[in-house]
Structures are given as C-alpha cells and as structure tokens.
Design a protein around this motif. Structure first.
Motif, PDB file in Angstrom:
ATOM      1  N   VAL A  73       0.743  -0.833  -0.120  1.00 31.19           N
ATOM      2  CA  VAL A  73       0.012   0.180  -0.157  1.00 31.19           C
ATOM      3  C   VAL A  73       1.019   0.997   0.240  1.00 31.19           C
ATOM      4  CG1 VAL A  73      -1.529   1.026   0.617  1.00 31.19           C
ATOM      5  CG2 VAL A  73      -2.136  -0.718   0.927  1.00 31.19           C
ATOM      6  N   ALA A  74       2.335   1.305   1.008  1.00 28.37           N
ATOM      7  CA  ALA A  74       2.623   2.136   0.024  1.00 28.37           C
ATOM      8  C   ALA A  74       3.386   2.835  -0.462  1.00 28.37           C
ATOM      9  CB  ALA A  74       4.031   1.965   1.810  1.00 28.37           C
ATOM     10  N   ALA A  75       4.090   1.458  -0.921  1.00 31.19           N
ATOM     11  CA  ALA A  75       4.140   1.907  -2.567  1.00 31.19           C
ATOM     12  C   ALA A  75       3.408   2.428  -3.368  1.00 31.19           C
ATOM     13  CB  ALA A  75       4.635   0.377  -2.935  1.00 31.19           C
ATOM     14  N   GLU A 130       3.889  11.478   2.452  1.00 26.86           N
ATOM     15  CA  GLU A 130       4.328  11.488   4.530  1.00 26.86           C
ATOM     16  C   GLU A 130       3.311  10.349   4.438  1.00 26.86           C
ATOM     17  OE1 GLU A 130       3.130  15.630   5.320  1.00 26.86           O
ATOM     18  OE2 GLU A 130       4.577  16.488   5.239  1.00 26.86           O
ATOM     19  N   SER A 131       2.107  10.260   3.725  1.00 25.71           N
ATOM     20  CA  SER A 131       1.067   8.409   3.964  1.00 25.71           C
ATOM     21  C   SER A 131       1.684   7.758   4.170  1.00 25.71           C
ATOM     22  CB  SER A 131      -0.148   8.961   3.444  1.00 25.71           C
ATOM     23  OG  SER A 131      -0.906  10.014   3.369  1.00 25.71           O
ATOM     24  N   ALA A 132       2.750   7.569   3.081  1.00 27.35           N
ATOM     25  CA  ALA A 132       3.727   6.441   3.133  1.00 27.35           C
ATOM     26  C   ALA A 132       4.759   6.126   4.077  1.00 27.35           C
ATOM     27  CB  ALA A 132       4.463   6.841   1.482  1.00 27.35           C
ATOM     28  N   MET A 133       5.502   7.520   4.522  1.00 30.50           N
ATOM     29  CA  MET A 133       6.532   7.306   5.520  1.00 30.50           C
ATOM     30  C   MET A 133       5.254   6.726   6.702  1.00 30.50           C
ATOM     31  SD  MET A 133       9.504   8.350   4.913  1.00 30.50           S
ATOM     32  CE  MET A 133       9.523   8.592   6.700  1.00 30.50           C
ATOM     33  N   ILE A 180      10.290  -3.285   3.077  1.00 28.09           N
ATOM     34  CA  ILE A 180      10.577  -1.410   3.743  1.00 28.09           C
ATOM     35  C   ILE A 180      11.899  -0.553   2.870  1.00 28.09           C
ATOM     36  CG2 ILE A 180      11.077  -0.778   6.038  1.00 28.09           C
ATOM     37  CD1 ILE A 180      10.026  -2.901   7.839  1.00 28.09           C
ATOM     38  N   ALA A 181      12.754  -1.752   3.134  1.00 25.51           N
ATOM     39  CA  ALA A 181      13.597  -1.291   2.581  1.00 25.51           C
ATOM     40  C   ALA A 181      14.019  -0.342   0.659  1.00 25.51           C
ATOM     41  CB  ALA A 181      15.139  -1.853   2.347  1.00 25.51           C
TER      42      ALA A 181
END
Length: 597
Positions: free
Chosen positions: A335-337, A360-363, A378-379
């Motif tokens: 989802v972050a991607a 910022e949401s992805a962070m 994560i990396a």
C-alpha cells in the motif's frame, strides 16, 4: 540524480533438498520464482561470505576410504535418507548432523562404485544443499561441480541411463547456478543456467513446457544482470512455448508477459510493456487472483506515467490501492508503494501539496508496517520515498531514508549485493549534492566494488556508476584516478549502449575535460570532435549542448595552435561552481563535466 537506482524488490532464492524419485526437468530441484522479480545477490563482498573451505573438511574428490563399514552396499542409500529426514525435522544442530550423514553417504556410494553413479550424484546434491543451508556456499561449489561431472560421465557411459543422467546433470547445473548467485557471482550463475538449459533441450526438445520454465528462469537471471537483450529472447521463447502448450490466458502466460513488460520497460518500450501488462492483468483476473492483478495494475500505472498519460496512471494506481487495502490491510508495504507512486506522479505534474501528502502517508506506513512485512519491502519503499524528497529539494531527509534502507538490506539476509549497491549509489549522489565529496566517492566506490565482486560489469548501470565516481574524484583533485574511471566507464558504455548514446557522449565530454586538465590536448580535441559530430547529427546545430561543445573545441584548438607546451589548465576551471551546481543537475564544471543519467 535519476537513473542510479536498481530494483531492490527481489524474491528470495531458495535451496531445496533434491529428491531421488520425484525430480523432473520441470525444475523440481530448483526454485521457481515469481516473475518478474529478479534474483537476489549477497549484500556485501566480505571475505566471510565466500570463505574458502577449511583444509580439514573432506571434499568428494578425497573421500576417506579407511572405514570398512562403508563396504555395506545398503549403507549409502540409508545414510542419504537419514540426511534428508534429519534436515526436514531439524532442530538445533540438525543441519550439522545431516551434513555428517550426507558426507558418509557420498563416501559409501563412492566405495560402491559401478552402478551407483546416479545415487552418488544425488547424494552430492543433498550435501551441497546442506552446505548452503549452513551458509557455507563456497564449500558447496566443488561438491556440485563433482555431481555434474559424475552425471555427465554416467550418461556417456551407459546409454540406458542417459535420460536419468541428463536429469541429474540438469539439476546439478541449476543448483550450481543458484549457489553462484548466492555468492554474488552473476556471470558464473548465468553460465551454469545456460548449460542446464542446453542439457534440458537436448533431452526434451526445444518446445517442451518444462523448457519454457527454465527459459523464464534464465531470463530473470539476465534481468538481474541488466542484460535485457538476452532476457527478451528467452522470455519470448518461454511465451511461445506456453501459448502452444497451455490453455488461453493461462497463469504461466501471464507470468511470462509480466517479465516481458519489465524487460521492455527497461529498454524504453513503454507501449510494448503496457500491452503485455494489460493482457497479464486480464489473465490473472480470470483466475480470481485479485491481489496479484492489483500489483500488475501498479505496473500499468507506471507505464502510463512513463508515457505521460497521467489521468490513466492515477486511475490504475487508485484501482490497485483499493484492492490492496482490502486484501492486505492499510498498513502493508505494498500500500505504501502505491502511495509513493502517486506522490511521484503529483511531483511530475507540479501538484506539490498532494505529492507531500501521499509521501507522508507512505512514510507513516513504513514506520509501523503490518506484521509479516519483509525488510526488503520496507527498504524498497524507503528508497522510493527518498527519491521524492531529493526531488523536493530535501537531500538531508532523503539521505536519512537511504541510510535506513541500507541498514535494513545489510541486516536482513546475505543475498543482496545489487540492491545494496543501488542504495549506496543513490547515497553517493546525495552526498555530492551536499558537497560531501569524500563521502560521495566512498559510497560510489563501495557500490562499484560490490558490482565487480558480483560479476555485474556488463551493464550500463555499472558504466554510469564509474562516471559518477570519477566526478567525485575530480572534486577531490584525484585527477589520475578520475581519468581511469572515465576511461573504464567509456569502455563499458560503448559496449552496452553504443558510441552515440547520450550516456556515452556524457562520459566522452568528461574524458575530454580531464585530458585537457592533464595537458593531453590532442586527445581532448579528438574526443570533442567526435562528440560534436554526433550531437550535430542528433540534436541539430542550434542546440545549446552543441553550442557548448563548439566553444570548448574552439578554445582547445586555439590553445593547441598557440603552443604545444602550453600551460596546463587550472583545475579550478574544471570544478563545479556554486552557481552551476543547479544547472539541471547535468553540467558539473566550467569545462563541462557531465553526470550520466
């Protein structure tokens, strides 16, 4: 600077225990990875990751034959079964005990001699797999080489065993390729896979469905080595075979198309990549695999973004985001991607508020990811967001994210030289932007060393990296070192990209500048004449880059005509001035040092 990041989203390489009865040319002894993820390579070329076998360790070529119990003809198969059972049900110390059983089994089968050759080869496969499970990959190499040799000799000696021997030889080559890959020896790994494919084709014919699986496996290895032309040929062959033998819109065909899309995208054919991705998405959806189709939708969005079709890219990303949140949860790295992709899109379209909001949401997700998230995922996410912050003019924040990503990759598992090198290269660019030239050079050097150790010197990325390291060396007044790096970069890029490619021309310009600084005016003039000729043909005579090259050449010709023993140019004239650092990130000195992108 764009263009220095290599894919870090890689699938784990598994070492499996060979079976004596169920192995097949379909890859039963070798792991089959999900396309299009490339294989991993180890994280750092430290001596410990490839230490030599201890002299006290017995190898298959020097088995101890003093144990009279080894004369029992039933002992070898029994010990081999014990080794498997111990490995499968292993607790603490299990692999070590299994290795003892496997080594004794090999000695017993060696003693048994004629008629036990294929059992010996299988025992050697098991021994090598246990060595790998113990992270003793270097010790597995000679064991597997012996296994391949035994299988090949058996097939040549006994015609009635030719098919079984070919199977054992094929499995040995593939397992040997996997082991070389775990040691970061990409060229050796690819060479072993190619030999395995030759054996398989010789035994099964060119159009067997199992050959298609091996073709795709080898294509993925070429992608990892950034050898896209070879990868495309193999992927096409796999796709043709699967279309012939599989049902329409099969999952196998979908996997082939995803890999082909990755290859075409890397070669700049975004329309072709998009076509394959759409067909792969339709096939995957027809089999009810919604989450997998969502990941393809992300790739479709990337293709639209590359084609500047922004509205369609947003639609694809939002569609994927909805499905992934439902299937994997709001805090999953996938989802972050997608959020970071949307942030990048809005950055390109100048909508900075949305860009920062999505990043910022992805962070937040990557700071507290869902349980089960892998360090690799994560990396990868941190690396993507770091690129966005760099573009937003926040290099310090970008550097912090890259340092976190690097730490995760180095600590997670020993199989990621390429991924680590990509992050280190990105860090080198940030250090350069910040004026920390010594740190930049060290980061580039570390990345270069990892790629050298991994045998990944046949790629444009390696040439670009050498160029970047050369630029950092110039800033540190290491002119001779910079000249060597630019010359090596020229050799690599001429071979991989051609004489007229923009990256190659950028290195030519840097070489001309460094030769001028060293007093090698005639060499500099010769290079600039070639660069000017190509730029005029490609860009036209009115292009600003062409005008710059004309001015540089004209100045050098005047100086050469004035005196052969002219005073050497001051290096201060070759370095970046503060006013020129911001000039599109490409003009690196008053004499035109260029960063390849």
């Amino acid at each position: 600077m764009p263009g220095l990041v290599t894919p870090s989203d890689t699938a784990p390489l598994r070492v499996t225990m060979p079976e004596t009865s169920s192995a097949s040319f379909g890859g039963g002894d070798t792991p089959v990875r999900r396309s299009p993820a490339p294989r991993k390579t180890p994280a750092s070329p430290t001596p410990s990751s490839s230490k030599k076998p201890s002299p006290s360790k017995k190898t298959p070529s020097s088995f101890d034959t003093a144990d009279s119990s080894l004369d029992n003809p039933d002992l070898g198969p029994f010990l081999l079964k014990q080794a498997r059972d111990t490995m499968i049900s292993s607790g603490e110390g299990g692999p070590t005990k299994a290795l003892e059983y496997a080594l004794r089994a090999s000695r017993a089968l060696e003693r048994k001699g004629e008629g036990a050759e294929l059992e010996l080869a299988m025992s050697l496969h098991v021994t090598a797999a246990i060595y790998c499970a113990l992270s003793r990959h270097a010790e597995a190499i000679p064991v597997l080489e012996r296994a391949v040799s035994v299988a090949k000799e058996t097939g040549e000696k006994y015609k009635e065993k030719e098919e079984e021997a070919s199977l054992a030889e094929f499995a040995g080559w593939m397992q040997l390729g996997d082991t070389h890959a775990m040691l970061g020896r990409t060229e050796d790994s690819v060479g072993c896979y190619e030999k395995g494919l030759e054996v398989q084709i010789r035994a099964l014919g060119e159009n067997d469905s199992r050959v298609a699986e091996t073709c795709r496996y080898l294509a993925e290895a070429h992608v990892q080595a950034l050898q896209f032309e070879e990868a495309e040929k193999l992927c096409k062959k796999a796709l043709e075979i699967h279309r012939e033998h599989s049902a329409p819109a099969s999952l196998e065909e979908a996997s082939d198309r995803r890999l082909m899309a990755l290859i075409l995208d890397a070669r700049g054919d975004h329309d072709g990549a998009l076509e394959h991705l759409v067909l792969a998405s339709m096939s995957t959806l027809s089999h009810g695999r919604d989450a997998e189709a969502a990941t393809i939708d992300v790739a479709i969005g990337d293709a639209y973004l590359s084609l500047a079709r922004f509205d369609e890219a947003v639609f694809s990303y939002q569609k994927a985001l909805t499905v992934l949140k439902s299937a994997r949860g709001d805090s999953h790295p996938s989802v972050a991607a997608v959020l970071s992709r949307l942030s990048s899109l809005y950055l390109r379209t100048g909508r900075m508020r949305e860009c920062r909001s999505y990043s910022e949401s992805a962070m937040r997700i990557l700071s507290k990811p869902a349980p089960g998230a892998t360090p690799d995922e994560i990396a990868s996410g941190l690396t993507e967001i770091a690129s966005i912050f760099e573009s937003l003019g926040e290099p310090e924040e970008s550097l912090k994210l890259l340092q976190r990503a690097l730490k995760l990759l180095e600590e997670s598992s020993p199989g990621q030289w390429s991924a680590v090198a990509g992050v280190e290269a990105q860090m080198g660019v940030i250090y350069y932007i910040l004026g920390r030239y010594a740190d930049a050079r060290n980061s580039f050097e570390s990345a270069v060393n990892k790629l050298r150790a991994g045998g990944e010197r046949r790629s444009a990325f390696f040439g670009v990296l050498l160029n970047q390291m050369g630029l950092a060396s110039v800033q540190l007044f290491k002119i001779d070192e910079a000249a060597e790096l630019f010359e090596e970069a020229r050799t690599v890029l001429e071979r991989e990209c051609g004489l007229a490619h923009p990256d190659t021309l950028g290195v030519y310009s840097n070489l001309a500048a460094i030769y001028d600084a060293m007093g090698r005016v005639e060499d500099a003039i010769e290079i600039l004449e070639h660069v000017l000729k190509v730029r005029e043909e490609k860009l036209g005579t009115a292009n600003p880059d062409v005008e710059d090259e004309k001015k540089r050449l004209s100045e050098l010709l005047k100086e050469a005509g004035r005196s052969r023993n002219r005073k050497q140019s001051s290096l201060e004239n070759l370095f970046v001035t503060n006013s020129r650092k911001k000039e599109a990130g490409r003009r690196w000195s008053a004499f035109g040092f260029r960063s390849t992108t």
